[in-house]
Design a protein around this motif. Structure first.
Motif, PDB file in Angstrom:
ATOM      1  N   MET A   9     -48.113 -29.466 -16.045  1.00  0.00           N
ATOM      2  CA  MET A   9     -48.709 -29.250 -17.360  1.00  0.00           C
ATOM      3  C   MET A   9     -50.234 -29.287 -17.281  1.00  0.00           C
ATOM      4  SD  MET A   9     -46.112 -28.984 -19.504  1.00  0.00           S
ATOM      5  CE  MET A   9     -46.695 -29.432 -21.124  1.00  0.00           C
ATOM      6  N   ASP A  10     -50.866 -28.260 -17.812  1.00  0.00           N
ATOM      7  CA  ASP A  10     -52.313 -28.223 -17.980  1.00  0.00           C
ATOM      8  C   ASP A  10     -52.650 -28.945 -19.287  1.00  0.00           C
ATOM      9  OD1 ASP A  10     -55.031 -27.547 -17.842  1.00  0.00           O
ATOM     10  OD2 ASP A  10     -54.699 -25.561 -18.718  1.00  0.00           O
ATOM     11  N   SER A  11     -53.852 -29.449 -19.391  1.00  0.00           N
ATOM     12  CA  SER A  11     -54.280 -30.162 -20.598  1.00  0.00           C
ATOM     13  C   SER A  11     -54.116 -29.323 -21.859  1.00  0.00           C
ATOM     14  CB  SER A  11     -55.748 -30.590 -20.472  1.00  0.00           C
ATOM     15  OG  SER A  11     -55.904 -31.467 -19.388  1.00  0.00           O
ATOM     16  N   ALA A  50     -54.717 -36.397 -13.298  1.00  0.00           N
ATOM     17  CA  ALA A  50     -55.995 -35.833 -13.762  1.00  0.00           C
ATOM     18  C   ALA A  50     -55.875 -35.266 -15.176  1.00  0.00           C
ATOM     19  CB  ALA A  50     -56.485 -34.753 -12.800  1.00  0.00           C
ATOM     20  N   VAL A  51     -54.738 -34.667 -15.515  1.00  0.00           N
ATOM     21  CA  VAL A  51     -54.509 -34.140 -16.863  1.00  0.00           C
ATOM     22  C   VAL A  51     -54.363 -35.301 -17.838  1.00  0.00           C
ATOM     23  CG1 VAL A  51     -52.838 -32.909 -18.317  1.00  0.00           C
ATOM     24  CG2 VAL A  51     -53.593 -31.915 -16.137  1.00  0.00           C
ATOM     25  N   TYR A  52     -53.587 -36.303 -17.464  1.00  0.00           N
ATOM     26  CA  TYR A  52     -53.442 -37.503 -18.298  1.00  0.00           C
ATOM     27  C   TYR A  52     -54.821 -38.073 -18.628  1.00  0.00           C
ATOM     28  CZ  TYR A  52     -52.363 -42.297 -19.637  1.00  0.00           C
ATOM     29  OH  TYR A  52     -52.298 -43.500 -20.302  1.00  0.00           O
ATOM     30  N   GLU A  53     -55.657 -38.192 -17.615  1.00  0.00           N
ATOM     31  CA  GLU A  53     -56.992 -38.756 -17.825  1.00  0.00           C
ATOM     32  C   GLU A  53     -57.833 -37.885 -18.756  1.00  0.00           C
ATOM     33  OE1 GLU A  53     -58.222 -39.396 -13.768  1.00  0.00           O
ATOM     34  OE2 GLU A  53     -57.184 -41.329 -13.684  1.00  0.00           O
ATOM     35  N   GLU A  54     -57.745 -36.561 -18.619  1.00  0.00           N
ATOM     36  CA  GLU A  54     -58.467 -35.673 -19.547  1.00  0.00           C
ATOM     37  C   GLU A  54     -57.989 -35.874 -20.982  1.00  0.00           C
ATOM     38  OE1 GLU A  54     -59.831 -31.695 -17.028  1.00  0.00           O
ATOM     39  OE2 GLU A  54     -58.095 -31.545 -18.358  1.00  0.00           O
ATOM     40  N   THR A  74     -47.124 -40.366 -14.795  1.00  0.00           N
ATOM     41  CA  THR A  74     -47.869 -39.203 -14.333  1.00  0.00           C
ATOM     42  C   THR A  74     -47.624 -38.959 -12.845  1.00  0.00           C
ATOM     43  OG1 THR A  74     -49.801 -40.598 -13.952  1.00  0.00           O
ATOM     44  CG2 THR A  74     -49.684 -39.427 -16.055  1.00  0.00           C
ATOM     45  N   TYR A  75     -47.862 -37.722 -12.447  1.00  0.00           N
ATOM     46  CA  TYR A  75     -47.684 -37.322 -11.061  1.00  0.00           C
ATOM     47  C   TYR A  75     -48.989 -37.557 -10.309  1.00  0.00           C
ATOM     48  CZ  TYR A  75     -46.698 -34.611  -6.940  1.00  0.00           C
ATOM     49  OH  TYR A  75     -46.522 -34.237  -5.638  1.00  0.00           O
ATOM     50  N   ASP A  76     -48.954 -38.419  -9.331  1.00  0.00           N
ATOM     51  CA  ASP A  76     -50.133 -38.690  -8.519  1.00  0.00           C
ATOM     52  C   ASP A  76     -50.074 -37.802  -7.282  1.00  0.00           C
ATOM     53  OD1 ASP A  76     -52.378 -39.693  -7.322  1.00  0.00           O
ATOM     54  OD2 ASP A  76     -51.621 -41.727  -7.086  1.00  0.00           O
ATOM     55  N   SER A  77     -51.142 -37.079  -7.050  1.00  0.00           N
ATOM     56  CA  SER A  77     -51.157 -36.041  -6.022  1.00  0.00           C
ATOM     57  C   SER A  77     -52.044 -36.372  -4.844  1.00  0.00           C
ATOM     58  CB  SER A  77     -51.641 -34.753  -6.668  1.00  0.00           C
ATOM     59  OG  SER A  77     -52.909 -34.997  -7.254  1.00  0.00           O
ATOM     60  N   LYS A 112     -62.544 -32.986 -13.370  1.00  0.00           N
ATOM     61  CA  LYS A 112     -62.082 -31.653 -13.766  1.00  0.00           C
ATOM     62  C   LYS A 112     -60.703 -31.427 -13.159  1.00  0.00           C
ATOM     63  CE  LYS A 112     -62.618 -27.499 -15.478  1.00  0.00           C
ATOM     64  NZ  LYS A 112     -62.517 -27.308 -16.906  1.00  0.00           N
ATOM     65  N   ALA A 113     -59.704 -31.257 -14.002  1.00  0.00           N
ATOM     66  CA  ALA A 113     -58.315 -31.181 -13.535  1.00  0.00           C
ATOM     67  C   ALA A 113     -57.930 -29.816 -12.982  1.00  0.00           C
ATOM     68  CB  ALA A 113     -57.364 -31.568 -14.663  1.00  0.00           C
ATOM     69  N   ASP A 114     -58.563 -28.739 -13.415  1.00  0.00           N
ATOM     70  CA  ASP A 114     -58.103 -27.388 -13.084  1.00  0.00           C
ATOM     71  C   ASP A 114     -57.934 -27.123 -11.588  1.00  0.00           C
ATOM     72  OD1 ASP A 114     -58.311 -27.232 -15.812  1.00  0.00           O
ATOM     73  OD2 ASP A 114     -59.687 -25.526 -15.832  1.00  0.00           O
TER      74      ASP A 114
END
Length: 175
Positions: A9-11, A50-54, A74-77, A112-114
């Motif tokens: 999922m994107d933000s 990163a999306v969760y954080e955004e 969340t998924y940690d990568s 930046k999550a992208d």
């Protein structure tokens, strides 16, 4: 979309429905459905850290919903393969000739999550869920100062992007 496809999922897959389509107070069933497909055991719908954080930076109802419903799942990568692919993506944005100026610098920002989203999807063979649209014909002959768009960069790395409505169809769950 195969039955084994996993999705990242994107933000903006949270932000666009929140702002434009499914106000939390009016459509609680939508938000319940979204939570259900993400938190179910062995979910194929992942929310990168990163999306969760955004999403939690806003201080609005979406930020509160995210903290209350997605914290801890969340998924940690954090793998060598993902960070190596992340480096390839940043190098592409900087050296492809498609982006210049502030557009490419935007992807260098901490948090930046992208680019990380694309790196995870490329390494795992997953699809990205985003409402972001391609910039069109961006190329070295037609560069842009605008921020790179996920679908454009993802395509360069063999990653398919879908929108949230396609995920709704794949899961055939009613809101």
């Amino acid at each position: 979309m195969g039955s084994r496809t996993s999705y990242l999922m994107d933000s903006n897959s949270f932000i666009a429905p929140f702002r434009n389509y499914y106000a939390m107070g009016h459509f609680p069933s939508y938000w319940g459905w979204l939570k259900a497909i993400i938190v179910q055991p062995d979910s194929r719908v992942k929310v990168p850290l990163a999306v969760y954080e955004e999403l939690t930076l806003g201080g609005d109802d979406l930020s509160k919903w995210t903290q209350g419903n997605l914290q801890g799942i969340t998924y940690d990568s954090d793998t060598i393969e993902v960070w190596a692919k992340f480096g390839e993506i940043i190098n592409y944005v900087h050296n492809s000739g498609c982006y210049y100026g502030a557009g490419k610098i935007n992807w260098d920002q901490i948090g930046k999550a992208d680019p990380l989203l694309i790196a995870i999807a490329a390494v795992k063979g997953w699809q990205i869920v985003t409402f972001e649209q391609s910039s069109g014909n961006v190329s070295p002959k037609n560069p842009t100062k605008k921020e790179p768009k996920i679908p454009d960069v993802a395509r360069q790395f063999g990653v398919r992007c879908v929108n949230l409505y396609e995920v709704e169809t794949a899961f055939a769950l009613r809101v």
